[in-house]
Design a protein around this motif. Structure first.
Motif: not given
Length: 121
Positions: A8-18
């Protein structure tokens, strides 16, 4: 932290960065399109002020990307969700509010108090 939380946090962090990168690209494209050659001095000053604020925001976001990358690295290394200072788990509520957090609330408060005291000297 279980595998479900890590994913969940990996998806959240990657989406935020993108999202940040996309905003930066849009800003750069807009800077290239806008000539910023307003005929009126007041309009030109206003445009320059607006772009200055926009560029400061992008600079802060550039620094945030470095923190996001660091959090992603910690996720892959199995260190994400644990305080860098005490080694204690960081609460999920704190990570949800601030996914780049690397310290528990208590450790962060202690760090800020020490920083404030040393700055006042």
């Amino acid at each position: 932290m279980c595998a479900k939380h890590r994913a969940y946090f990996l998806r959240k962090l990657k989406a935020w960065k993108e999202a940040i990168v996309d905003e930066s690209r849009a800003t750069m494209a807009q800077l290239q399109v806008d000539s910023m050659r307003e005929p009126d001095l007041a309009d030109r000053a206003s445009s320059e002020t607006d772009w200055s604020i926009e560029l400061r925001t992008r600079d802060r976001q550039r620094k945030l990307i470095a923190k996001i990358d660091c959090a992603i690295r910690r996720l892959y290394e199995g260190e994400y969700g644990y305080c860098e200072v005490t080694g204690e788990p960081i609460s999920l509520a704190r990570l949800e509010a601030r996914p780049t957090a690397s310290m528990t609330v208590e450790a962060q408060e202690r760090h800020e108090r020490i920083e404030r005291v040393s700055r006042d000297d």
